[in-house]
Design a protein around this motif. Structure first.
Motif, mmCIF file in Angstrom:
data_model
loop_
_atom_site.group_PDB
_atom_site.id
_atom_site.type_symbol
_atom_site.label_atom_id
_atom_site.label_comp_id
_atom_site.label_asym_id
_atom_site.label_seq_id
_atom_site.Cartn_x
_atom_site.Cartn_y
_atom_site.Cartn_z
ATOM 1 N N ALA A 1 -7.198 2.756 -5.288
ATOM 2 C CA ALA A 1 -6.880 3.245 -6.329
ATOM 3 C C ALA A 1 -5.386 3.342 -6.318
ATOM 4 C CB ALA A 1 -7.535 4.458 -6.895
ATOM 5 N N VAL A 2 -5.042 3.866 -5.363
ATOM 6 C CA VAL A 2 -3.522 4.180 -5.057
ATOM 7 C C VAL A 2 -2.771 2.702 -4.917
ATOM 8 C CG1 VAL A 2 -1.865 4.926 -3.412
ATOM 9 C CG2 VAL A 2 -3.813 6.490 -3.978
ATOM 10 N N GLU A 3 -3.234 1.801 -4.164
ATOM 11 C CA GLU A 3 -2.615 0.808 -4.290
ATOM 12 C C GLU A 3 -2.463 -0.020 -5.454
ATOM 13 O OE1 GLU A 3 -3.005 -3.527 -1.503
ATOM 14 O OE2 GLU A 3 -4.817 -2.607 -2.827
ATOM 15 N N GLU A 4 -3.440 0.030 -6.366
ATOM 16 C CA GLU A 4 -3.403 -0.611 -7.671
ATOM 17 C C GLU A 4 -2.252 0.040 -8.472
ATOM 18 O OE1 GLU A 4 -6.335 -1.321 -11.604
ATOM 19 O OE2 GLU A 4 -7.031 -0.683 -9.673
ATOM 20 N N ARG A 5 -2.418 1.485 -8.431
ATOM 21 C CA ARG A 5 -1.287 2.353 -9.301
ATOM 22 C C ARG A 5 0.010 2.105 -8.787
ATOM 23 N NH1 ARG A 5 -1.960 6.532 -12.867
ATOM 24 N NH2 ARG A 5 -0.275 7.957 -12.873
ATOM 25 N N LEU A 6 0.245 2.017 -7.384
ATOM 26 C CA LEU A 6 1.688 1.831 -7.086
ATOM 27 C C LEU A 6 2.153 0.500 -7.251
ATOM 28 C CD1 LEU A 6 1.699 3.457 -3.478
ATOM 29 C CD2 LEU A 6 1.803 4.577 -5.612
ATOM 30 N N LEU A 7 1.357 -0.590 -7.287
ATOM 31 C CA LEU A 7 1.820 -1.816 -7.665
ATOM 32 C C LEU A 7 2.039 -2.035 -9.038
ATOM 33 C CD1 LEU A 7 -0.716 -4.054 -5.113
ATOM 34 C CD2 LEU A 7 2.082 -3.886 -5.227
ATOM 35 N N THR A 8 1.324 -1.082 -10.055
ATOM 36 C CA THR A 8 1.833 -1.269 -11.310
ATOM 37 C C THR A 8 3.200 -0.583 -11.585
ATOM 38 O OG1 THR A 8 0.774 0.798 -11.794
ATOM 39 C CG2 THR A 8 -0.685 -1.277 -12.008
ATOM 40 N N ILE A 9 3.600 0.353 -10.723
ATOM 41 C CA ILE A 9 4.947 1.152 -10.757
ATOM 42 C C ILE A 9 5.881 -0.035 -10.258
ATOM 43 C CG2 ILE A 9 6.346 2.898 -9.818
ATOM 44 C CD1 ILE A 9 3.724 4.462 -9.843
ATOM 45 N N ASN A 10 5.767 -0.597 -9.191
ATOM 46 C CA ASN A 10 6.702 -1.712 -8.306
ATOM 47 C C ASN A 10 5.933 -2.624 -7.732
ATOM 48 O OD1 ASN A 10 8.699 -2.902 -7.193
ATOM 49 N ND2 ASN A 10 9.223 -1.305 -5.510
ATOM 50 N N PRO A 11 5.930 -3.939 -8.274
ATOM 51 C CA PRO A 11 4.944 -4.840 -7.777
ATOM 52 C C PRO A 11 5.475 -5.550 -6.552
ATOM 53 C CG PRO A 11 5.373 -5.214 -10.191
ATOM 54 C CD PRO A 11 6.206 -4.009 -9.652
ATOM 55 N N GLU A 12 6.791 -5.098 -6.089
ATOM 56 C CA GLU A 12 7.246 -5.461 -4.862
ATOM 57 C C GLU A 12 7.149 -4.398 -3.647
ATOM 58 O OE1 GLU A 12 11.712 -6.209 -5.671
ATOM 59 O OE2 GLU A 12 10.960 -7.910 -6.977
ATOM 60 N N ILE A 13 6.361 -3.536 -3.974
ATOM 61 C CA ILE A 13 6.021 -2.500 -2.905
ATOM 62 C C ILE A 13 5.364 -3.220 -1.791
ATOM 63 C CG2 ILE A 13 4.760 -0.406 -1.956
ATOM 64 C CD1 ILE A 13 5.657 0.867 -4.354
ATOM 65 N N ILE A 14 5.727 -2.995 -0.436
ATOM 66 C CA ILE A 14 4.806 -3.625 0.605
ATOM 67 C C ILE A 14 3.747 -2.274 1.002
ATOM 68 C CG2 ILE A 14 4.567 -4.358 3.061
ATOM 69 C CD1 ILE A 14 7.248 -5.399 2.636
ATOM 70 N N ILE A 15 2.688 -2.576 0.795
ATOM 71 C CA ILE A 15 1.610 -1.395 0.980
ATOM 72 C C ILE A 15 0.933 -1.659 2.176
ATOM 73 C CG2 ILE A 15 -0.361 -0.045 0.233
ATOM 74 C CD1 ILE A 15 0.868 -0.611 -2.719
ATOM 75 N N HIS A 16 0.602 -0.793 3.071
ATOM 76 C CA HIS A 16 -0.126 -0.723 4.335
ATOM 77 C C HIS A 16 -1.317 0.124 4.106
ATOM 78 C CE1 HIS A 16 3.507 -2.094 6.648
ATOM 79 N NE2 HIS A 16 3.066 -2.921 6.238
ATOM 80 N N LYS A 17 -2.570 -0.526 4.003
ATOM 81 C CA LYS A 17 -3.898 0.307 3.529
ATOM 82 C C LYS A 17 -4.667 0.748 5.043
ATOM 83 C CE LYS A 17 -6.015 -2.021 0.563
ATOM 84 N NZ LYS A 17 -7.076 -2.150 -0.539
ATOM 85 N N TYR A 18 -5.067 2.052 5.175
ATOM 86 C CA TYR A 18 -5.821 2.287 6.355
ATOM 87 C C TYR A 18 -6.709 3.195 5.795
ATOM 88 C CZ TYR A 18 -1.356 1.609 8.728
ATOM 89 O OH TYR A 18 0.006 0.731 9.271
ATOM 90 N N ASP A 19 -8.127 2.577 5.600
ATOM 91 C CA ASP A 19 -9.309 3.089 4.927
ATOM 92 C C ASP A 19 -9.998 3.865 6.334
ATOM 93 O OD1 ASP A 19 -11.065 3.898 3.064
ATOM 94 O OD2 ASP A 19 -12.286 1.829 3.667
ATOM 95 N N LEU A 20 -9.709 4.795 6.587
ATOM 96 C CA LEU A 20 -10.124 5.646 7.716
ATOM 97 C C LEU A 20 -9.839 7.391 7.621
ATOM 98 C CD1 LEU A 20 -7.690 6.470 9.845
ATOM 99 C CD2 LEU A 20 -7.881 4.136 10.248
ATOM 100 N N PHE A 21 -10.749 7.844 8.327
ATOM 101 C CA PHE A 21 -10.353 9.358 8.458
ATOM 102 C C PHE A 21 -9.556 9.545 9.693
ATOM 103 C CE2 PHE A 21 -14.483 9.888 6.095
ATOM 104 C CZ PHE A 21 -13.987 10.411 5.155
ATOM 105 N N TYR A 22 -8.174 10.138 9.681
ATOM 106 C CA TYR A 22 -7.689 10.350 10.451
ATOM 107 C C TYR A 22 -8.005 11.206 11.379
ATOM 108 C CZ TYR A 22 -3.331 10.184 13.611
ATOM 109 O OH TYR A 22 -2.395 10.296 14.593
ATOM 110 N N LEU A 23 -8.390 11.183 12.779
ATOM 111 C CA LEU A 23 -9.059 12.208 13.793
ATOM 112 C C LEU A 23 -8.351 11.655 15.175
ATOM 113 C CD1 LEU A 23 -12.553 12.551 12.299
ATOM 114 C CD2 LEU A 23 -11.002 14.177 12.488
ATOM 115 N N PRO A 24 -8.410 12.322 16.246
ATOM 116 C CA PRO A 24 -8.166 11.731 17.533
ATOM 117 C C PRO A 24 -8.690 10.281 17.871
ATOM 118 C CG PRO A 24 -8.420 14.091 17.536
ATOM 119 C CD PRO A 24 -9.108 13.686 16.223
ATOM 120 N N GLU A 25 -9.768 10.403 17.706
ATOM 121 C CA GLU A 25 -10.681 9.154 18.224
ATOM 122 C C GLU A 25 -10.390 7.675 17.211
ATOM 123 O OE1 GLU A 25 -13.789 11.790 15.941
ATOM 124 O OE2 GLU A 25 -12.044 12.045 17.102
#
Length: 227
Positions: free
Chosen positions: A80-104
């Motif tokens: 959802a964030v990627e789609e929204r940001l690309l409508t703001i600026n199609p030239e943005i480079i987006i790195h997506k990390y679909d994870l819960f950030y934890l020590p592991e």
């Protein structure tokens, strides 16, 4: 000059606009604070944005999260964030990390490729892990403290964590980071006493979390153009 950023250039000049465009920033947590921060960074012209979250958009997010609408309920927040940001600026480079950030899972993300980290996570273990790693790598970071059960965004302020008061999350973070040798960390926190409720789940309103996100993005952008 990209006309979509022409009003910004009037304020800061093209040289500083180029610094922003060539910067890379990563946002951990895409809730009320993080989704607003990510959007503000995109509208500021940041060229590369990393986004980290495992959650999906829930109907209860609609009251405060920019990405949450009837149409996005059920989507991954990163999508959802990627789609929204690309409508703001199609030239943005987006790195997506679909994870819960934890020590592991922390090794899944190379923090060193980013100029700035925005910690908008609500899990203390994750916040500590991210901060300690950022400090060891020398990567700039700003962290969001608690915005739940708060009605007055005008009581938010940015300060070093050693200067915070009132906020319970800041108190815990300050203590735990000190044990790990981290004594300095810029944070956004509120001096407002939280509203007491009968629920163990924090309440929220439409304005306080996003304002915290805007404050964080302001701190990042001003740090970048001062370099």
């Amino acid at each position: 000059m990209d006309e979509r950023f022409s009003r910004t250039v009037r304020v800061i000049g093209q040289d500083k606009m180029d610094l922003i465009k060539n910067s890379s920033v990563i946002v951990f947590g895409l809730g009320g604070v993080g989704s607003a921060a990510a959007e503000a960074l995109a509208r500021a012209g940041v060229g590369t944005i990393g986004i980290v979250d495992k959650d999906i958009v829930d109907i209860t997010n609609i009251n405060r999260q920019l990405i949450a609408t009837d149409k996005t309920v059920g989507l991954k927040k990163t999508d959802a964030v990627e789609e929204r940001l690309l409508t703001i600026n199609p030239e943005i480079i987006i790195h997506k990390y679909d994870l819960f950030y934890l020590p592991e899972t922390a090794d899944s993300i190379d923090l060193s490729q980013y100029d700035f980290i925005l910690d908008c996570i609500d899990n203390v273990t994750a916040k500590i892990e991210l901060t300690v790693r950022a400090k060891k790598m020398g990567v700039n970071i700003i962290s969001s403290m608690g915005t739940g059960n708060k009605l007055h965004p005008e009581m938010l302020e940015i300060a070093d964590i050693s200067k915070t008061s009132v906020c319970p999350l800041a108190r815990v973070m300050r203590r735990e980071l000190k044990k790990r040798g981290v004594n300095k960390l810029p944070v956004i926190y509120s001096k407002e006493e939280p509203v007491k409720t009968d629920s163990s789940v924090p309440g929220s309103v439409s304005f306080t979390p996003p304002v915290a996100g805007y404050f964080m993005s302001s701190f990042v952008i001003n740090s970048i153009i001062k370099e």
